[in-house]
Design a protein around this motif. Structure first.
Motif, PDB file in Angstrom:
ATOM      1  N   LEU A 101      11.282   9.802  -3.377  1.00  0.00           N
ATOM      2  CA  LEU A 101      10.449   8.969  -4.233  1.00  0.00           C
ATOM      3  C   LEU A 101       9.250   8.465  -3.442  1.00  0.00           C
ATOM      4  O   LEU A 101       9.317   8.317  -2.218  1.00  0.00           O
ATOM      5  CB  LEU A 101      11.257   7.777  -4.759  1.00  0.00           C
ATOM      6  N   ALA A 102       8.183   8.185  -4.155  1.00  0.00           N
ATOM      7  CA  ALA A 102       6.960   7.714  -3.503  1.00  0.00           C
ATOM      8  C   ALA A 102       7.125   6.292  -2.987  1.00  0.00           C
ATOM      9  O   ALA A 102       7.910   5.500  -3.522  1.00  0.00           O
ATOM     10  CB  ALA A 102       5.797   7.779  -4.484  1.00  0.00           C
ATOM     11  N   ALA A 103       6.388   5.977  -1.947  1.00  0.00           N
ATOM     12  CA  ALA A 103       6.377   4.611  -1.421  1.00  0.00           C
ATOM     13  C   ALA A 103       5.865   3.649  -2.487  1.00  0.00           C
ATOM     14  O   ALA A 103       4.993   3.991  -3.294  1.00  0.00           O
ATOM     15  CB  ALA A 103       5.495   4.532  -0.178  1.00  0.00           C
ATOM     16  N   ARG A 104       6.465   2.463  -2.531  1.00  0.00           N
ATOM     17  CA  ARG A 104       6.050   1.385  -3.435  1.00  0.00           C
ATOM     18  C   ARG A 104       6.096   1.805  -4.903  1.00  0.00           C
ATOM     19  O   ARG A 104       5.284   1.354  -5.710  1.00  0.00           O
ATOM     20  CB  ARG A 104       4.641   0.894  -3.076  1.00  0.00           C
ATOM     21  N   SER A 105       7.058   2.640  -5.248  1.00  0.00           N
ATOM     22  CA  SER A 105       7.149   3.136  -6.623  1.00  0.00           C
ATOM     23  C   SER A 105       8.152   2.373  -7.472  1.00  0.00           C
ATOM     24  O   SER A 105       8.223   2.592  -8.686  1.00  0.00           O
ATOM     25  CB  SER A 105       7.526   4.621  -6.619  1.00  0.00           C
ATOM     26  N   ALA A 106       8.951   1.480  -6.867  1.00  0.00           N
ATOM     27  CA  ALA A 106      10.022   0.790  -7.586  1.00  0.00           C
ATOM     28  C   ALA A 106       9.768  -0.702  -7.668  1.00  0.00           C
ATOM     29  O   ALA A 106       9.367  -1.338  -6.683  1.00  0.00           O
ATOM     30  CB  ALA A 106      11.362   1.043  -6.912  1.00  0.00           C
ATOM     31  N   ASP A 107      10.023  -1.267  -8.831  1.00  0.00           N
ATOM     32  CA  ASP A 107       9.948  -2.718  -9.006  1.00  0.00           C
ATOM     33  C   ASP A 107      11.259  -3.381  -8.596  1.00  0.00           C
ATOM     34  O   ASP A 107      11.270  -4.532  -8.157  1.00  0.00           O
ATOM     35  CB  ASP A 107       9.649  -3.047 -10.463  1.00  0.00           C
ATOM     36  N   GLY A 123      17.973   3.372   8.966  1.00  0.00           N
ATOM     37  CA  GLY A 123      17.181   4.333   8.216  1.00  0.00           C
ATOM     38  C   GLY A 123      17.301   4.137   6.715  1.00  0.00           C
ATOM     39  O   GLY A 123      16.326   4.271   5.972  1.00  0.00           O
ATOM     40  N   THR A 124      18.497   3.802   6.251  1.00  0.00           N
ATOM     41  CA  THR A 124      18.707   3.576   4.826  1.00  0.00           C
ATOM     42  C   THR A 124      17.958   2.342   4.350  1.00  0.00           C
ATOM     43  O   THR A 124      17.280   2.368   3.321  1.00  0.00           O
ATOM     44  CB  THR A 124      20.207   3.434   4.530  1.00  0.00           C
ATOM     45  N   VAL A 125      18.073   1.258   5.095  1.00  0.00           N
ATOM     46  CA  VAL A 125      17.361   0.032   4.722  1.00  0.00           C
ATOM     47  C   VAL A 125      15.854   0.275   4.720  1.00  0.00           C
ATOM     48  O   VAL A 125      15.135  -0.174   3.815  1.00  0.00           O
ATOM     49  CB  VAL A 125      17.739  -1.126   5.661  1.00  0.00           C
ATOM     50  N   ALA A 126      15.363   1.012   5.705  1.00  0.00           N
ATOM     51  CA  ALA A 126      13.936   1.326   5.760  1.00  0.00           C
ATOM     52  C   ALA A 126      13.493   2.073   4.511  1.00  0.00           C
ATOM     53  O   ALA A 126      12.407   1.819   3.954  1.00  0.00           O
ATOM     54  CB  ALA A 126      13.626   2.152   7.008  1.00  0.00           C
ATOM     55  N   GLU A 127      14.326   3.011   4.035  1.00  0.00           N
ATOM     56  CA  GLU A 127      13.982   3.772   2.833  1.00  0.00           C
ATOM     57  C   GLU A 127      14.010   2.896   1.581  1.00  0.00           C
ATOM     58  O   GLU A 127      13.132   3.000   0.718  1.00  0.00           O
ATOM     59  CB  GLU A 127      14.941   4.949   2.662  1.00  0.00           C
ATOM     60  N   LEU A 128      15.011   2.044   1.472  1.00  0.00           N
ATOM     61  CA  LEU A 128      15.067   1.139   0.325  1.00  0.00           C
ATOM     62  C   LEU A 128      13.816   0.268   0.264  1.00  0.00           C
ATOM     63  O   LEU A 128      13.260   0.035  -0.822  1.00  0.00           O
ATOM     64  CB  LEU A 128      16.314   0.267   0.408  1.00  0.00           C
ATOM     65  N   CYS A 129      13.390  -0.192   1.419  1.00  0.00           N
ATOM     66  CA  CYS A 129      12.205  -1.049   1.477  1.00  0.00           C
ATOM     67  C   CYS A 129      10.916  -0.253   1.287  1.00  0.00           C
ATOM     68  O   CYS A 129       9.942  -0.767   0.725  1.00  0.00           O
ATOM     69  CB  CYS A 129      12.173  -1.804   2.800  1.00  0.00           C
ATOM     70  N   ARG A 130      10.901   0.978   1.734  1.00  0.00           N
ATOM     71  CA  ARG A 130       9.697   1.816   1.593  1.00  0.00           C
ATOM     72  C   ARG A 130       9.345   2.043   0.131  1.00  0.00           C
ATOM     73  O   ARG A 130       8.169   1.982  -0.260  1.00  0.00           O
ATOM     74  CB  ARG A 130       9.906   3.165   2.290  1.00  0.00           C
ATOM     75  N   VAL A 131      10.367   2.318  -0.698  1.00  0.00           N
ATOM     76  CA  VAL A 131      10.078   2.621  -2.104  1.00  0.00           C
ATOM     77  C   VAL A 131       9.892   1.359  -2.949  1.00  0.00           C
ATOM     78  O   VAL A 131       9.485   1.450  -4.104  1.00  0.00           O
ATOM     79  CB  VAL A 131      11.178   3.507  -2.722  1.00  0.00           C
ATOM     80  N   LEU A 132      10.152   0.187  -2.376  1.00  0.00           N
ATOM     81  CA  LEU A 132      10.036  -1.075  -3.115  1.00  0.00           C
ATOM     82  C   LEU A 132       8.610  -1.602  -3.053  1.00  0.00           C
ATOM     83  O   LEU A 132       8.007  -1.678  -1.986  1.00  0.00           O
ATOM     84  CB  LEU A 132      11.002  -2.104  -2.522  1.00  0.00           C
ATOM     85  N   ARG A 133       8.083  -1.963  -4.186  1.00  0.00           N
ATOM     86  CA  ARG A 133       6.741  -2.516  -4.246  1.00  0.00           C
ATOM     87  C   ARG A 133       6.712  -3.925  -3.648  1.00  0.00           C
ATOM     88  O   ARG A 133       7.712  -4.653  -3.722  1.00  0.00           O
ATOM     89  CB  ARG A 133       6.266  -2.590  -5.695  1.00  0.00           C
ATOM     90  N   PRO A 134       5.583  -4.341  -3.091  1.00  0.00           N
ATOM     91  CA  PRO A 134       5.452  -5.738  -2.675  1.00  0.00           C
ATOM     92  C   PRO A 134       5.718  -6.668  -3.853  1.00  0.00           C
ATOM     93  O   PRO A 134       5.233  -6.435  -4.965  1.00  0.00           O
ATOM     94  CB  PRO A 134       3.997  -5.826  -2.206  1.00  0.00           C
TER      95      PRO A 134
END
Length: 250
Positions: A101-107, A123-134
């Motif tokens: 999934l794209a970075a910052r694509s999830a609300d 690595g998992t936490v980093a990915e969860l945070c990567r796809v989460l929008r500010p």
């Protein structure tokens, strides 16, 4: 079931028929999904996206109906995704350590009963945070790394049929302090609280193997066994500007 190493994800293929038996092997996962959904507010506008990382058979989906999200479930096992797809969600094959999934694509990003199964927690936490929008929300639940959690979840849980034998590797259980620190590295402030099955609900299921209604997951005074986490991602300067533009545009 085939003999496999602890925490082998292929076990979920053998257990695929259990996903949607509410009084079956995954009963407690049904209860936790309902408790998890209670922490998720309705979508703040059209087009909002919720990513369900490690979605399994899609147990969260029924509890999101009417909340207004596009529900994207990501899981490693095709067998579970085939159960999830008809539940009103978009089922995507992928690894939580490399979300497709794209970075910052999830609300909203949800990680329900998956963090105690991953071999690369940072690595998992980093990915969860990567796809989460500010400004976005993260909701999770997992198992603590304590002797009590190992006793209840593995030793007693497997003996009395609360969990399938070998489903968990207690070496992967996650202490809250470590999880809070990992999320903080990526700008997410996480708050945790203990939860547990209600004694009435657990007895009804263990003794009678019947479906449990009401609130089978209740707050616990301690995080020593099970705990939930909820947090939001810092906006930052760039994030605050984008958030303001989106709100004005919406």
């Amino acid at each position: 079931m085939r003999s496999m190493p602890r925490n082998d994800p292929r076990q979920y293929d053998d257990l695929v028929t259990e996903w949607w038996r509410p009084a079956g092997t995954f009963a407690i996962l049904h209860w936790l999904a309902a408790a998890r959904a209670a922490l998720i507010p309705p979508a703040s506008g059209p087009g909002r996206v919720l990513v369900d990382a490690g979605c399994g058979g899609g147990l969260l989906a029924p509890h999101l109906r009417g909340k207004g999200y596009r529900h994207i479930g990501v899981d490693l096992r095709h067998a579970g995704l085939r159960q999830a797809a008809p539940r009103g969600m978009t089922a995507v094959n992928g690894d939580v350590t490399a979300l497709p999934l794209a970075a910052r694509s999830a609300d909203v990003v949800v990680a329900g009963e998956i963090l105690e199964h991953v071999t690369d927690l940072p690595g998992t936490v980093a990915e969860l945070c990567r796809v989460l929008r500010p400004g976005g929300l993260v909701v999770l639940d997992t198992i603590n790394d304590t002797a009590l959690a190992r006793l209840i979840t593995v030793t007693l849980g497997e003996r009395f049929g609360v969990a399938p034998v070998g489903l968990h590797d207690p070496a992967l259980f996650v202490p809250p302090r470590r999880l809070v620190a990992e999320f903080a590295r990526h700008g997410v402030t996480l708050k945790v609280r203990g939860v547990r099955p209600s004694m009435r609900g657990l007895f009804r299921w263990l003794a009678l193997r019947r479906e449990v209604s009401g609130r089978p997951i209740v707050p616990a005074p301690s995080t020593a066994v099970l705990y939930q986490g909820i947090g939001s991602k810092s906006l930052g300067i760039e994030g605050r500007d984008r958030y303001t533009r989106e709100r004005h545009a919406g």
